[in-house]
Design an enzyme around this catalytic site. Sequence first.
Site, PDB file in Angstrom:
ATOM      1  N   ALA A 189       2.258   1.985  -3.338  1.00 20.12           N
ATOM      2  CA  ALA A 189       1.303   2.154  -2.240  1.00 20.12           C
ATOM      3  C   ALA A 189       2.016   2.454  -0.921  1.00 20.12           C
ATOM      4  O   ALA A 189       1.508   3.208  -0.083  1.00 20.12           O
ATOM      5  CB  ALA A 189       0.451   0.893  -2.118  1.00 20.12           C
ATOM      6  N   GLU A 191       4.363   4.296  -0.241  1.00 18.78           N
ATOM      7  CA  GLU A 191       4.723   5.708  -0.051  1.00 18.78           C
ATOM      8  C   GLU A 191       3.491   6.606   0.131  1.00 18.78           C
ATOM      9  O   GLU A 191       3.645   7.806   0.416  1.00 18.78           O
ATOM     10  CB  GLU A 191       5.528   6.226  -1.258  1.00 18.78           C
ATOM     11  CG  GLU A 191       6.987   5.788  -1.267  1.00 18.78           C
ATOM     12  CD  GLU A 191       7.187   4.337  -1.673  1.00 18.78           C
ATOM     13  OE1 GLU A 191       6.351   3.817  -2.443  1.00 18.78           O
ATOM     14  OE2 GLU A 191       8.146   3.706  -1.198  1.00 18.78           O
ATOM     15  N   THR A 219       2.706  -9.395  -5.010  1.00 16.89           N
ATOM     16  CA  THR A 219       3.332  -8.555  -3.985  1.00 16.89           C
ATOM     17  C   THR A 219       3.854  -9.403  -2.833  1.00 16.89           C
ATOM     18  O   THR A 219       3.065 -10.045  -2.124  1.00 16.89           O
ATOM     19  CB  THR A 219       2.312  -7.525  -3.438  1.00 16.89           C
ATOM     20  OG1 THR A 219       1.692  -6.898  -4.548  1.00 16.89           O
ATOM     21  CG2 THR A 219       2.984  -6.473  -2.590  1.00 16.89           C
ATOM     22  N   HIS A 221       5.146 -10.085   0.782  1.00 15.90           N
ATOM     23  CA  HIS A 221       4.738  -9.508   2.070  1.00 15.90           C
ATOM     24  C   HIS A 221       3.475  -8.643   1.903  1.00 15.90           C
ATOM     25  O   HIS A 221       3.352  -7.574   2.498  1.00 15.90           O
ATOM     26  CB  HIS A 221       5.855  -8.640   2.675  1.00 15.90           C
ATOM     27  CG  HIS A 221       7.205  -9.272   2.605  1.00 15.90           C
ATOM     28  ND1 HIS A 221       7.471 -10.528   3.109  1.00 15.90           N
ATOM     29  CD2 HIS A 221       8.374  -8.840   2.069  1.00 15.90           C
ATOM     30  CE1 HIS A 221       8.737 -10.827   2.899  1.00 15.90           C
ATOM     31  NE2 HIS A 221       9.305  -9.824   2.258  1.00 15.90           N
ATOM     32  N   PHE A 246     -10.137   6.452   1.287  1.00 12.65           N
ATOM     33  CA  PHE A 246      -9.280   5.288   1.074  1.00 12.65           C
ATOM     34  C   PHE A 246      -9.613   4.639  -0.265  1.00 12.65           C
ATOM     35  O   PHE A 246     -10.626   3.973  -0.422  1.00 12.65           O
ATOM     36  CB  PHE A 246      -9.508   4.298   2.225  1.00 12.65           C
ATOM     37  CG  PHE A 246      -8.495   3.195   2.279  1.00 12.65           C
ATOM     38  CD1 PHE A 246      -7.232   3.435   2.788  1.00 12.65           C
ATOM     39  CD2 PHE A 246      -8.802   1.929   1.823  1.00 12.65           C
ATOM     40  CE1 PHE A 246      -6.282   2.415   2.848  1.00 12.65           C
ATOM     41  CE2 PHE A 246      -7.861   0.921   1.868  1.00 12.65           C
ATOM     42  CZ  PHE A 246      -6.596   1.152   2.385  1.00 12.65           C
ATOM     43  N   ARG A 260     -12.530  -3.171 -11.005  1.00 14.10           N
ATOM     44  CA  ARG A 260     -12.898  -2.182  -9.977  1.00 14.10           C
ATOM     45  C   ARG A 260     -12.449  -0.774 -10.352  1.00 14.10           C
ATOM     46  O   ARG A 260     -12.713   0.173  -9.633  1.00 14.10           O
ATOM     47  CB  ARG A 260     -12.271  -2.575  -8.637  1.00 14.10           C
ATOM     48  CG  ARG A 260     -12.869  -3.851  -8.102  1.00 14.10           C
ATOM     49  CD  ARG A 260     -12.280  -4.179  -6.778  1.00 14.10           C
ATOM     50  NE  ARG A 260     -12.600  -5.546  -6.401  1.00 14.10           N
ATOM     51  CZ  ARG A 260     -12.094  -6.164  -5.366  1.00 14.10           C
ATOM     52  NH1 ARG A 260     -11.241  -5.548  -4.596  1.00 14.10           N
ATOM     53  NH2 ARG A 260     -12.438  -7.392  -5.096  1.00 14.10           N
TER      54      ARG A 260
HETATM   55  C1  DLZ Z   1       7.469  -3.606  -4.290  1.00 13.70           C
HETATM   56  C2  DLZ Z   1       6.014  -3.538  -4.628  1.00 13.70           C
HETATM   57  C3  DLZ Z   1       5.305  -4.703  -4.950  1.00 13.70           C
HETATM   58  C4  DLZ Z   1       5.956  -6.030  -4.978  1.00 13.70           C
HETATM   59  N1  DLZ Z   1       4.007  -4.659  -5.258  1.00 13.70           N
HETATM   60  C5  DLZ Z   1       3.356  -3.485  -5.243  1.00 13.70           C
HETATM   61  C6  DLZ Z   1       1.997  -3.401  -5.547  1.00 13.70           C
HETATM   62  O1  DLZ Z   1       1.306  -4.389  -5.871  1.00 13.70           O
HETATM   63  N2  DLZ Z   1       1.396  -2.180  -5.502  1.00 13.70           N
HETATM   64  C7  DLZ Z   1       2.078  -1.045  -5.157  1.00 13.70           C
HETATM   65  O2  DLZ Z   1       1.468   0.037  -5.126  1.00 13.70           O
HETATM   66  N3  DLZ Z   1       3.384  -1.103  -4.884  1.00 13.70           N
HETATM   67  C8  DLZ Z   1       4.038  -2.269  -4.924  1.00 13.70           C
HETATM   68  N4  DLZ Z   1       5.361  -2.335  -4.624  1.00 13.70           N
HETATM   69  C9  DLZ Z   1       6.087  -1.058  -4.399  1.00 13.70           C
HETATM   70  C10 DLZ Z   1       6.051  -0.536  -2.966  1.00 13.70           C
HETATM   71  O3  DLZ Z   1       4.776  -0.018  -2.675  1.00 13.70           O
HETATM   72  C11 DLZ Z   1       7.086   0.558  -2.791  1.00 13.70           C
HETATM   73  O4  DLZ Z   1       6.841   1.587  -3.721  1.00 13.70           O
HETATM   74  C12 DLZ Z   1       8.493   0.071  -3.004  1.00 13.70           C
HETATM   75  O5  DLZ Z   1       8.787  -1.029  -2.166  1.00 13.70           O
HETATM   76  C13 DLZ Z   1       9.567   1.179  -2.742  1.00 13.70           C
HETATM   77  O6  DLZ Z   1       9.481   1.606  -1.394  1.00 13.70           O
END
Ligand code: DLZ
Length: 302
Positions: A189, A191, A219, A221, A246, A260
């Site tokens: 997400a 990116e 996740t 933070h 969105f 969902r």
């Molecule tokens: C690192 C991470 C974590 C812990 N959780 C999610 C998530 O629940 N959903 C998601 O889309 N991406 C997650 N990411 C990855 C980050 O969005 C990102 O791709 C990485 O930190 C690399 O920049």
Amino acid sequence: MVPVASEADFAQLAELLEALGFERGRGWSYDAGAADLRESAAKGAPFMAPLGNLELVYGRRPAEPPLLIEVTALDQIHATVKAWLINRRRSKGVGGEISEPALTDWNARLFSVELDPGLSVGFWQSENPLHNRPVAVEGDLSAAGRRFAIVAARWNAVITDRLLQGALDALLRSGCARKDIEIVRVPGAWEIPSAARTLAESGRFAAIVTLGVLLRGETAHYEAIYNEVARGIGQSQQETGVPHAFGVLTCETLEQALDRAGVKSGNKGFEAGIAAIEMASLQAKLQPEGRASSASAVEAGS
Ligand code: DLZ
């Protein structure tokens, strides 16, 4: 306000309106000779319609029948009232006449129901499709001839793939050609905003659909990531002027996210696709020249 002739008429009309789905509101009543010296008993029963209007009329003879209800699906109402009358005849042995819908001299179709001699209700529908519509500029739900980009995160792919299917379903079923949809996959997400912005700035797309899933439990933070993703997508939309739908889910658990994404409560990817289509159309209508700059025919140089 016109008083109903009798308590029996009151009951019959109330029964008919309830059968048609009007919601009965809180009514009122008082007895004859109540403290404030009213002469006869009286009662009122409001019936609520989801959408209502008040029409003032000047310079026309009184309507016939005097009680007229405007509806939006006259033939359906006609069938419902007809069935109600048949049922009423069977269960109570009382009759009632219903006319076929016919054109009026005010560009409408009308039918009337006579419950008793002297107790008639008319139902009518305007023949003008713009009649009584609020004056508003709205986007259409046609995606034909427009280009769309979908940015979908790969993280939690079991869910984002379903969101992607939903968004594609919305675009294709609304007339978008497969060649006019560009799908971009990003790691997570986090990116999404930068890819969405690059696509928006290219000027090739009428709208961008963003899809991702952030799971709170898994996740680190979570709040910080979510805020940044939402802010980045919003900022890209505002600064490029290209609508961004969105479709980034924020869920407590994987199960909730699956629900969902089409398992239980609809597919948020589909909803995001529809929002993108509507906003692309609206954006085009809001341009001074009233046309989209990212129509596929223009892109293709035809
Ligand atoms: C690192 C991470 C974590 C812990 N959780 C999610 C998530 O629940 N959903 C998601 O889309 N991406 C997650 N990411 C990855 C980050 O969005 C990102 O791709 C990485 O930190 C690399 O920049």
